[in-house]
Design a protein around this motif. Structure first.
Motif, mmCIF file in Angstrom:
data_model
loop_
_atom_site.group_PDB
_atom_site.id
_atom_site.type_symbol
_atom_site.label_atom_id
_atom_site.label_comp_id
_atom_site.label_asym_id
_atom_site.label_seq_id
_atom_site.Cartn_x
_atom_site.Cartn_y
_atom_site.Cartn_z
ATOM 1 N N ALA A 111 -4.734 -41.110 64.560
ATOM 2 C CA ALA A 111 -4.113 -40.908 65.603
ATOM 3 C C ALA A 111 -2.449 -40.975 65.116
ATOM 4 O O ALA A 111 -2.183 -41.130 63.749
ATOM 5 C CB ALA A 111 -3.955 -42.476 66.219
ATOM 6 N N PRO A 112 -1.552 -40.575 65.761
ATOM 7 C CA PRO A 112 -0.307 -40.504 65.340
ATOM 8 C C PRO A 112 0.513 -41.650 64.737
ATOM 9 O O PRO A 112 0.126 -42.861 65.264
ATOM 10 C CB PRO A 112 0.457 -39.763 66.512
ATOM 11 N N LEU A 113 1.261 -41.630 63.895
ATOM 12 C CA LEU A 113 1.736 -42.776 63.014
ATOM 13 C C LEU A 113 3.380 -43.161 63.584
ATOM 14 O O LEU A 113 3.981 -42.033 64.254
ATOM 15 C CB LEU A 113 2.009 -42.705 61.682
ATOM 16 N N PRO A 114 3.751 -44.098 63.829
ATOM 17 C CA PRO A 114 5.102 -44.561 64.294
ATOM 18 C C PRO A 114 6.082 -44.058 63.244
ATOM 19 O O PRO A 114 6.153 -44.018 62.239
ATOM 20 C CB PRO A 114 5.045 -46.181 64.343
ATOM 21 N N GLU A 115 7.188 -43.634 63.708
ATOM 22 C CA GLU A 115 8.333 -43.366 62.899
ATOM 23 C C GLU A 115 8.920 -44.604 62.393
ATOM 24 O O GLU A 115 9.305 -45.814 63.003
ATOM 25 C CB GLU A 115 9.460 -42.565 63.699
ATOM 26 N N LEU A 116 9.239 -44.627 60.975
ATOM 27 C CA LEU A 116 9.940 -45.677 60.153
ATOM 28 C C LEU A 116 11.193 -45.094 59.569
ATOM 29 O O LEU A 116 11.102 -44.236 59.026
ATOM 30 C CB LEU A 116 9.124 -46.232 59.249
ATOM 31 N N ASP A 117 12.304 -45.987 60.006
ATOM 32 C CA ASP A 117 13.537 -45.460 59.289
ATOM 33 C C ASP A 117 13.661 -46.499 58.142
ATOM 34 O O ASP A 117 14.355 -47.666 58.219
ATOM 35 C CB ASP A 117 14.559 -45.803 60.553
ATOM 36 N N ARG A 118 13.240 -46.146 56.949
ATOM 37 C CA ARG A 118 13.158 -46.795 55.663
ATOM 38 C C ARG A 118 13.694 -45.770 54.660
ATOM 39 O O ARG A 118 12.662 -45.713 53.979
ATOM 40 C CB ARG A 118 12.002 -47.737 55.586
ATOM 41 N N PRO A 119 14.843 -45.429 54.562
ATOM 42 C CA PRO A 119 15.036 -44.554 53.543
ATOM 43 C C PRO A 119 15.040 -45.009 51.974
ATOM 44 O O PRO A 119 15.443 -46.024 52.045
ATOM 45 C CB PRO A 119 16.757 -44.142 53.851
ATOM 46 N N LEU A 120 14.308 -44.164 51.414
ATOM 47 C CA LEU A 120 14.308 -44.642 49.878
ATOM 48 C C LEU A 120 15.679 -44.714 49.145
ATOM 49 O O LEU A 120 16.476 -44.094 49.197
ATOM 50 C CB LEU A 120 13.695 -43.611 49.095
ATOM 51 N N GLN A 121 15.658 -45.903 48.535
ATOM 52 C CA GLN A 121 17.034 -46.285 47.831
ATOM 53 C C GLN A 121 16.848 -46.107 46.367
ATOM 54 O O GLN A 121 15.771 -46.321 45.689
ATOM 55 C CB GLN A 121 17.317 -47.574 48.026
ATOM 56 N N PRO A 122 18.024 -45.426 45.763
ATOM 57 C CA PRO A 122 17.811 -45.348 44.209
ATOM 58 C C PRO A 122 17.553 -46.741 43.222
ATOM 59 O O PRO A 122 18.143 -47.581 43.616
ATOM 60 C CB PRO A 122 19.014 -44.787 43.714
ATOM 61 N N ARG A 123 17.018 -46.770 42.212
ATOM 62 C CA ARG A 123 16.781 -47.983 41.547
ATOM 63 C C ARG A 123 17.948 -47.999 40.458
ATOM 64 O O ARG A 123 18.085 -46.900 39.795
ATOM 65 C CB ARG A 123 15.398 -48.157 40.904
ATOM 66 N N GLN A 124 18.131 -49.077 40.231
ATOM 67 C CA GLN A 124 19.346 -49.278 38.914
ATOM 68 C C GLN A 124 18.688 -49.526 37.722
ATOM 69 O O GLN A 124 19.345 -49.058 36.658
ATOM 70 C CB GLN A 124 20.235 -50.580 39.373
ATOM 71 N N GLY A 125 17.635 -49.977 37.632
ATOM 72 C CA GLY A 125 17.020 -50.207 36.262
ATOM 73 C C GLY A 125 17.342 -51.613 35.729
ATOM 74 O O GLY A 125 17.900 -52.419 36.303
ATOM 75 N N ILE A 126 16.456 -52.012 34.533
ATOM 76 C CA ILE A 126 16.495 -53.451 34.244
ATOM 77 C C ILE A 126 18.102 -54.113 33.757
ATOM 78 O O ILE A 126 18.212 -54.871 34.231
ATOM 79 C CB ILE A 126 15.411 -53.716 33.034
ATOM 80 N N LEU A 127 18.701 -53.063 32.979
ATOM 81 C CA LEU A 127 19.964 -53.572 32.388
ATOM 82 C C LEU A 127 21.138 -53.910 33.403
ATOM 83 O O LEU A 127 21.580 -54.989 33.698
ATOM 84 C CB LEU A 127 20.684 -52.701 31.426
#
Length: 456
Positions: A111-127
């Motif tokens: 079935a069709p999926l709902p739209e989700l507004d969750r833009p991917l964010q850049p990751r900073q890394g451990i340091l």
């Protein structure tokens, strides 16, 4: 697509599985997978306590044999040989499948999926995470002389991917980023017991976390408990903060869980739908698509689309949470709350507590302005040990204050006890303003006549 080495190409994976399944004479199969690339840091007085980076993958393969029985295997090897081994293993295991409990594909898996507004964010890394957390700890320690340590803290970020495929053409795939920060401070004063308080913040990425807000909340909560006094044992009017009330509801979520109902480990029965379980001005929804739900997913472990589901409306139980199998047993549609595994599980996504706009509580209580005496419960502890979900009873230590004529005094040590059915039917008021917490959405909830036991 995900940039990590764990990245999955759903179309390629489906094509390879279909080829391998045909070669083995397997006509019916499905696969659920979850992969993540995580990193997290913890600090102790400015020094790195733990730095951790990991890549995780969990793949579940199910195969139906010619007799309709199901076998299941788990793997982390997505090479052709690994997939073939998983398919063959599941096919072999299907000979021992339970004929009394045969799962099927979800009828909504395509079935069709709902739209989700969750833009991917850049990751900073451990340091960079380490620098941010180290600065946050130093800031928190400098806010009040009694705060000596921040024994529990953590800053984490992750990139994850989920997918579901089956032999009838279902192809679900999503990826998301998430970050979390928690700070739990400990304060000590001479001749007094140590007191603690903490705060949590979630975000799509670590750069958007409200670090200062988390620090301030942790400080305010900790300092507010320094001036503590014992409380007398008795029956009290109680106001639960949104977070505390959602914790209590979550501990009794089996009330709404169709799997628990069928297994006989729920307060609800098969015929409970339509019965009154709360006061008439109380509404409860499970809304996995809510804008405040950082971890929202468009589909569940069986590929069923996520949706907003009314659980309690006007005090009446309206729906249970369902997987494909439980929905089939009840003659309804799956609700999007399944987790794929050796036995398909069912669980809530994101509780949203609200008022029924057509019914008034008849009260105007407000935890900020109420002049009478009441107990404000901020946090509940020992939920696993102090809750008897199948009986409805609870006895839980809590952090909170005794409020009298506007004056708040921290409660030294006490437990609140009751029955969840009595709580839901004893709600005297829901405040107008709801808050988005890391557990869900709720206003402050007032309940009369709860038993509180002070420390002897």
């Amino acid at each position: 697509m995900m940039s990590s080495n764990n990245s999955l190409n759903a179309t390629d994976l489906r094509d390879r599985l279909q080829t391998l399944a045909s070669r083995e004479g397997i006509r019916r199969w499905d696969l659920g997978a979850a992969c993540s690339d995580d990193c997290s840091v913890q600090v102790d007085r400015g020094e790195a306590k733990q730095l951790k980076a990991s890549q995780r993958s969990s793949i579940t393969v199910r195969v139906w044999n010619s007799d309709g029985l199901v076998g299941i295997t788990s793997t982390t090897d997505l090479s052709d040989s690994g997939l073939e081994q998983a398919l063959v293993g599941a096919h072999t295991a299907s000979r021992f499948g339970n004929p009394e409990d045969i799962p099927e594909f979800s009828p909504l898996a395509t079935a069709p999926l709902p739209e989700l507004d969750r833009p991917l964010q850049p990751r900073q890394g451990i340091l960079p995470l380490l620098d941010t957390l180290r600065d946050a700890e130093a800031d928190l320690l400098g806010r009040h002389p009694a705060i000596q340590t921040v024994p529990y803290n953590g800053l984490a970020e992750s990139l994850s991917q989920s997918l579901y495929l089956n032999s009838e053409g279902a192809l679900r795939q999503m990826e998301r980023t998430q970050a979390s920060l928690y700070l739990y401070a400990r304060a000590e004063e001479t001749g007094r017991k140590p007191r603690s308080g903490g705060a949590v913040r979630l975000g799509l990425g670590s750069s958007e976390l409200d670090v200062q807000g988390c620090i301030s909340e942790a400080v305010d909560r900790t300092v507010s408990h320094l001036d503590y006094r014992p409380i007398e044992t008795g029956s009290y009017r109680v106001c639960f903060t949104p977070e505390a009330f959602l914790s209590l509801l979550g501990a009794f979520s089996s009330m709404f869980n169709a799997r628990s109902v069928l297994d006989g480990v729920s307060l609800s029965q098969r015929d409970s739908i339509g019965s009154d379980v709360a006061v008439p001005f109380f509404n409860l929804h499970d809304d996995g698509l809510h804008p405040g739900h950082i971890s929202a997913a468009a589909f569940d472990g069986e590929g069923t689309p996520t949706r907003r589901l009314s659980l309690i409306e006007g005090g009446t139980l309206r729906n249970f949470l369902h997987s494909e199998a439980t929905a089939r047993a009840f003659g309804v549609q799956p609700t999007g709350h399944a987790g794929l595994g050796a036995k398909v599980s069912v669980g809530p996504d994101w509780f949203v507590v609200g008022s029924n706009p057509q019914v008034s509580s008849g009260n105007t209580l407000n935890h900020r302005t109420e002049s009478g005496s009441f107990v404000l419960i901020e946090d509940l502890s020992a939920l696993h040990a102090g809750v008897k979900a199948t009986q409805g009873s609870f006895s839980l230590p809590f952090d909170g204050w005794l409020v009298n004529n506007g004056e708040r005094v921290s409660v030294e040590a006490a437990t609140v006890a009751g029955d969840i059915r009595s709580v839901l039917n004893g709600i005297s008021h829901l405040e107008a303003d709801s808050e988005i917490t890391h557990r869900g959405v709720s206003p402050h909830v007032w309940v009369d006549g709860l038993s509180i036991t002070g420390e002897a």
